[in-house]
Design a protein around this motif. Structure first.
Motif, short mmCIF file in Angstrom:
data_model
loop_
_atom_site.label_atom_id
_atom_site.label_comp_id
_atom_site.label_asym_id
_atom_site.label_seq_id
_atom_site.Cartn_x
_atom_site.Cartn_y
_atom_site.Cartn_z
N UNK A 75 9.99 -10.92 0.02
CA UNK A 75 8.93 -9.91 -0.03
C UNK A 75 9.49 -8.56 -0.44
N UNK A 76 10.67 -8.21 0.07
CA UNK A 76 11.28 -6.94 -0.28
C UNK A 76 11.67 -6.90 -1.75
N UNK A 77 12.23 -7.99 -2.23
CA UNK A 77 12.62 -8.06 -3.64
C UNK A 77 11.38 -7.93 -4.54
N UNK A 78 10.29 -8.59 -4.15
CA UNK A 78 9.05 -8.52 -4.93
C UNK A 78 8.41 -7.14 -4.82
N UNK A 79 8.40 -6.58 -3.61
CA UNK A 79 7.73 -5.31 -3.38
C UNK A 79 8.41 -4.16 -4.11
N UNK A 80 9.73 -4.24 -4.25
CA UNK A 80 10.46 -3.16 -4.90
C UNK A 80 10.69 -3.41 -6.38
N UNK A 81 10.20 -4.56 -6.85
CA UNK A 81 10.39 -4.89 -8.25
C UNK A 81 9.22 -4.45 -9.11
N UNK A 82 9.33 -4.61 -10.43
CA UNK A 82 8.25 -4.22 -11.33
C UNK A 82 7.04 -5.13 -11.19
N UNK A 83 5.86 -4.57 -11.40
CA UNK A 83 4.64 -5.36 -11.38
C UNK A 83 4.26 -5.85 -10.00
N UNK A 84 4.58 -5.08 -8.96
CA UNK A 84 4.29 -5.52 -7.59
C UNK A 84 3.13 -4.72 -7.01
N UNK A 85 1.99 -4.79 -7.67
CA UNK A 85 0.85 -3.97 -7.27
C UNK A 85 0.36 -4.33 -5.89
N UNK A 86 0.35 -5.63 -5.54
CA UNK A 86 -0.16 -6.03 -4.23
C UNK A 86 0.99 -6.50 -3.35
N UNK A 87 2.09 -5.78 -3.40
CA UNK A 87 3.30 -6.19 -2.68
C UNK A 87 3.08 -6.21 -1.18
N UNK A 88 2.11 -5.43 -0.67
CA UNK A 88 1.91 -5.37 0.77
C UNK A 88 1.52 -6.72 1.34
N UNK A 89 0.96 -7.62 0.50
CA UNK A 89 0.55 -8.92 0.99
C UNK A 89 1.61 -10.00 0.76
#
Length: 231
Positions: free
Chosen positions: A198-212
């Protein structure tokens, strides 16, 4: 230098407190004994900085690591701090780990030892110091952390996941290994792996809905919600 000494003293005091038996009564402590323990803690922190590596005290190598115009080559400073990372005294290992953080881009040779200290050292303060330095190194530390995750025991994998989470998007190369772990690992490891992904996705590009992201990852893997307790 005073900041380093104070940090070492505080780390030792907090470690002593954390390792105190749960049923110990603070009221039963003798004030003179407590004062003596504080003095001993400060003394041990000072002694740590006097430990000698490559012919010079640790305090010298710490100063070299932070210096804009060091007297010694960076490679020699890194070599000395790597030796300090394997010292038997936790305060020495903490100071070495912190000092290497100043050298992030020049300290690649220290990554294997830092990874070992971050995931398997008996001291929580040493693990924290090494983990912070690895996180500061970013993508350079990721291959070693992946290998550490692959071959380590359960607690090592949990701690390696935490460092990868701290690195964030720069740990993208770890995603295949972490996703594979979601299918194989026990529940407590899966929850930490899910946090890392989740952290890798949230801090990466294109992670508009990273909170979920944590919810999606937990749902797919059957993992519980990310654990609140530290490893």
């Amino acid at each position: 230098m005073l900041d380093v000494l104070a940090k070492l003293a505080l780390a030792t005091l907090l470690t002593i407190h954390a390792e105190q038996p749960r049923d110990a009564s603070p009221d039963a402590e003798n004030p003179q004994q407590k004062a003596a323990e504080r003095w001993q803690t400060a003394s041990s922190a000072a002694a740590a900085l006097d430990s000698v590596f490559l012919g010079k005290p640790l305090r010298f190598w710490i100063e070299q690591a932070a210096a804009a115009a060091p007297l010694e080559p960076r490679t020699k400073t890194v070599e000395a701090l790597i030796l300090a990372l394997d010292d038997e005294t936790p305060e020495v290992r903490v100071a070495a780990g912190d000092a290497l953080g100043h050298l992030a881009g020049d300290a690649a040779a220290a990554i294997p030892v830092l990874a070992r200290r971050a995931t398997a050292d008996e001291s929580a303060w040493v693990r924290s110091s090494a983990a912070e330095t690895l996180a500061a190194m970013g993508p350079a530390a990721v291959p070693q952390l992946i290998e550490t995750f692959r071959v380590g025991e359960k607690m090592v994998r949990i701690r390696a996941s935490a460092v990868l989470a701290a690195i964030g998007a720069d740990a993208r190369s770890a995603v295949p290994v972490l996703k594979d772990a979601l299918r194989k690992e026990p529940e407590d490891v899966r929850s930490r792996v899910a946090e890392a992904l989740a952290s890798i996705a949230a801090l990466g590009p294109g992670a508009a809905d990273a909170s979920q992201a944590p919810t999606r990852l937990a749902s797919r893997s059957g993992a519980v919600a990310p654990a609140a307790a530290s490893a």
